[in-house]
Design an enzyme around this catalytic site. Structure first.
Site, PDB file in Angstrom:
ATOM      1  N   SER A 142      29.889  45.742  37.239  1.00 41.46           N
ATOM      2  CA  SER A 142      29.305  45.622  38.584  1.00 41.46           C
ATOM      3  C   SER A 142      29.323  47.014  39.205  1.00 41.46           C
ATOM      4  O   SER A 142      30.070  47.882  38.741  1.00 41.46           O
ATOM      5  CB  SER A 142      30.190  44.686  39.422  1.00 41.46           C
ATOM      6  OG  SER A 142      29.894  44.794  40.792  1.00 41.46           O
ATOM      7  N   TYR A 155      38.740  41.838  42.139  1.00 44.39           N
ATOM      8  CA  TYR A 155      37.460  41.800  41.409  1.00 44.39           C
ATOM      9  C   TYR A 155      37.055  43.224  41.026  1.00 44.39           C
ATOM     10  O   TYR A 155      36.716  43.509  39.875  1.00 44.39           O
ATOM     11  CB  TYR A 155      36.390  41.159  42.300  1.00 44.39           C
ATOM     12  CG  TYR A 155      35.000  41.110  41.703  1.00 44.39           C
ATOM     13  CD1 TYR A 155      34.697  40.229  40.658  1.00 44.39           C
ATOM     14  CD2 TYR A 155      33.980  41.931  42.186  1.00 44.39           C
ATOM     15  CE1 TYR A 155      33.418  40.178  40.120  1.00 44.39           C
ATOM     16  CE2 TYR A 155      32.706  41.877  41.659  1.00 44.39           C
ATOM     17  CZ  TYR A 155      32.426  41.000  40.622  1.00 44.39           C
ATOM     18  OH  TYR A 155      31.157  40.947  40.097  1.00 44.39           O
TER      19      TYR A 155
HETATM   20  N1  LIG Z   1      25.156  38.236  40.935  1.00 44.38           N
HETATM   21  C1  LIG Z   1      25.548  39.448  41.268  1.00 44.38           C
HETATM   22  O1  LIG Z   1      25.160  39.985  42.310  1.00 44.38           O
HETATM   23  C2  LIG Z   1      26.469  40.208  40.365  1.00 44.38           C
HETATM   24  C3  LIG Z   1      26.712  41.551  40.657  1.00 44.38           C
HETATM   25  C4  LIG Z   1      27.562  42.273  39.831  1.00 44.38           C
HETATM   26  C5  LIG Z   1      28.140  41.672  38.738  1.00 44.38           C
HETATM   27  N2  LIG Z   1      27.897  40.365  38.469  1.00 44.38           N
HETATM   28  C6  LIG Z   1      28.556  39.769  37.306  1.00 44.38           C
HETATM   29  O2  LIG Z   1      27.630  39.028  36.568  1.00 44.38           O
HETATM   30  C7  LIG Z   1      28.316  38.041  35.811  1.00 44.38           C
HETATM   31  C8  LIG Z   1      27.573  36.715  35.922  1.00 44.38           C
HETATM   32  O3  LIG Z   1      27.631  36.263  37.257  1.00 44.38           O
HETATM   33  P1  LIG Z   1      26.408  35.540  37.991  1.00 44.38           P
HETATM   34  O4  LIG Z   1      25.952  36.432  39.060  1.00 44.38           O
HETATM   35  O5  LIG Z   1      25.438  35.036  37.011  1.00 44.38           O
HETATM   36  O6  LIG Z   1      27.187  34.339  38.733  1.00 44.38           O
HETATM   37  P2  LIG Z   1      27.225  32.753  38.464  1.00 44.38           P
HETATM   38  O7  LIG Z   1      25.880  32.182  38.620  1.00 44.38           O
HETATM   39  O8  LIG Z   1      28.316  32.267  39.349  1.00 44.38           O
HETATM   40  O9  LIG Z   1      27.642  32.640  36.932  1.00 44.38           O
HETATM   41  C9  LIG Z   1      28.947  32.858  36.501  1.00 44.38           C
HETATM   42  C10 LIG Z   1      29.083  32.311  35.097  1.00 44.38           C
HETATM   43  O10 LIG Z   1      30.436  32.561  34.637  1.00 44.38           O
HETATM   44  C11 LIG Z   1      31.020  31.332  34.215  1.00 44.38           C
HETATM   45  N3  LIG Z   1      32.440  31.320  34.511  1.00 44.38           N
HETATM   46  C12 LIG Z   1      33.038  31.547  35.709  1.00 44.38           C
HETATM   47  N4  LIG Z   1      34.376  31.360  35.613  1.00 44.38           N
HETATM   48  C13 LIG Z   1      34.610  31.002  34.315  1.00 44.38           C
HETATM   49  C14 LIG Z   1      35.770  30.638  33.613  1.00 44.38           C
HETATM   50  N5  LIG Z   1      36.984  30.601  34.163  1.00 44.38           N
HETATM   51  N6  LIG Z   1      35.649  30.301  32.300  1.00 44.38           N
HETATM   52  C15 LIG Z   1      34.434  30.310  31.698  1.00 44.38           C
HETATM   53  N7  LIG Z   1      33.291  30.649  32.314  1.00 44.38           N
HETATM   54  C16 LIG Z   1      33.385  30.969  33.620  1.00 44.38           C
HETATM   55  C17 LIG Z   1      30.275  30.249  35.000  1.00 44.38           C
HETATM   56  O11 LIG Z   1      30.268  29.027  34.267  1.00 44.38           O
HETATM   57  P3  LIG Z   1      31.193  27.745  34.527  1.00 44.38           P
HETATM   58  O12 LIG Z   1      31.369  27.610  36.009  1.00 44.38           O
HETATM   59  O13 LIG Z   1      30.411  26.643  33.896  1.00 44.38           O
HETATM   60  O14 LIG Z   1      32.459  28.037  33.804  1.00 44.38           O
HETATM   61  C18 LIG Z   1      28.869  30.813  35.027  1.00 44.38           C
HETATM   62  O15 LIG Z   1      28.189  30.498  33.829  1.00 44.38           O
HETATM   63  C19 LIG Z   1      29.748  38.027  36.342  1.00 44.38           C
HETATM   64  O16 LIG Z   1      30.586  38.757  35.469  1.00 44.38           O
HETATM   65  C20 LIG Z   1      29.634  38.763  37.661  1.00 44.38           C
HETATM   66  O17 LIG Z   1      30.843  39.406  38.026  1.00 44.38           O
HETATM   67  C21 LIG Z   1      27.070  39.616  39.261  1.00 44.38           C
END
Ligand SMILES: NC(=O)c1ccc[n+]([C@@H]2O[C@H](COP(=O)([O-])OP(=O)(O)OC[C@H]3O[C@@H](n4cnc5c(N)ncnc54)[C@H](OP(=O)(O)O)[C@@H]3O)[C@@H](O)[C@H]2O)c1
Length: 265
Positions: A142, A155
């Protein structure tokens, strides 16, 4: 684009957001995908959307808070597909809690899910990539992996830790034919803010304004795929917020003023 045809790609966090978008795009590119996250029903929904044949798809649910079985999961994938070409360490969750009010238990959980799980899964996969003499490790960090931010203490710490580990790993494994890409998204329109943890451990449960207006997960996935294709070491994806990374490096005093004006939500 034929580069991903028949490639075996393991995506964690594939039940929503960026992971789901990656799964759908890799399926279009005729890859074979393994989908992991906790919610099996959501993984099955994404699996159906990929329209992949059972032979080219595996649903592998588990909690990133406990990756003791990482080697067994990897063996399961190898048994079915014979190899792993790309591992995408994407699963994780964000934070919306003040450091002073957040318990060490929550801090440790954030580190386990957002850092140690990726290290453990990667260590389970690496011996196979070494044997193959090829492989691509992708980790989703991130811009919070480049600077600290309000309400994101653990985080941001976990994301910073990813850079230390995966930059070192890249140096140690490139001679084995293994590439490492670190992805730094800014704001992407997913449920990441809804699923973020507050200081008392409850979900934030709100779509932050900055995420509602942000780049789509589909566009983000396309840029990640472009980064893999062009063998980049690091990519920054998002809107104007990603400029803060360069501002911090080249104009630290200006960064110091600007970062204080950013809305945590
Ligand atoms: N969206 C942004 O703005 C942003 C910015 C920077 C970085 N990121 C990074 O991008 C990645 C994906 O996030 P996203 O934005 O797509 O958010 P999201 O829609 O909330 O997706 C998160 C994913 O991680 C899984 N997950 C969460 N906790 C988990 C656990 N304990 N065990 C197994 N799986 C778990 C969730 O699945 P389940 O709930 O089914 O387990 C879901 O598939 C993350 O690493 C996040 O930090 C996102």
């Amino acid at each position: 684009m034929k580069e991903f045809k028949d490639k075996v790609i393991w995506i964690t966090g594939a039940s929503s957001g960026i992971g789901e978008a990656l799964a759908l795009q890799f399926a279009k590119l005729e890859a074979r995908v393994i989908l992991s996250a906790r919610r099996e029903d959501e993984l099955k929904r994404v699996g159906e959307l990929t329209k992949l044949a059972p032979l080219d798809l595996m649903i592998l649910p588990f909690d990133l808070n406990n990756t003791n079985n990482a080697s067994a999961f990897t063996a399961q994938i190898i048994n079915k597909f014979g190899r792993i070409d790309i591992l995408i360490n994407n699963g994780g969750y964000s934070q919306r809690g003040n450091a002073m009010e957040t318990s060490l238990e929550i801090d440790r959980h954030i580190m386990e899910v957002n850092y140690f799980s990726h290290v453990n899964i990667t260590k389970a996969v690496l011996p196979y990539m070494k044997l193959q003499k090829s492989g691509h490790i992708v980790v989703i960090s991130s811009i919070a992996g480049k600077f600290g931010f309000y309400l994101r203490s653990s985080y941001s710490a976990a994301k910073h830790a990813l850079h230390g580990f995966f930059e070192s790993l890249r140096l140690e494994t490139e001679s084995l034919g293994i590439k490492t890409l670190i992805v730094c998204p800014g704001k992407i329109n997913t449920n990441v803010s809804v699923n973020a943890v507050t200081a008392n451990g409850a979900a934030h449960n709100k779509m932050d304004e900055s995420h509602a207006k942000a780049m789509s997960a589909e566009d983000c996935a396309k840029k990640i795929i472009a980064g893999i294709l062009s063998k980049k070491e690091e990519v920054f994806i998002g809107g104007k917020e990603i400029a803060l990374v360069k501002i911090k490096r080249f104009f630290p005093s200006l960064f110091s003023k600007l970062i204080r004006k950013q809305n945590p939500y």
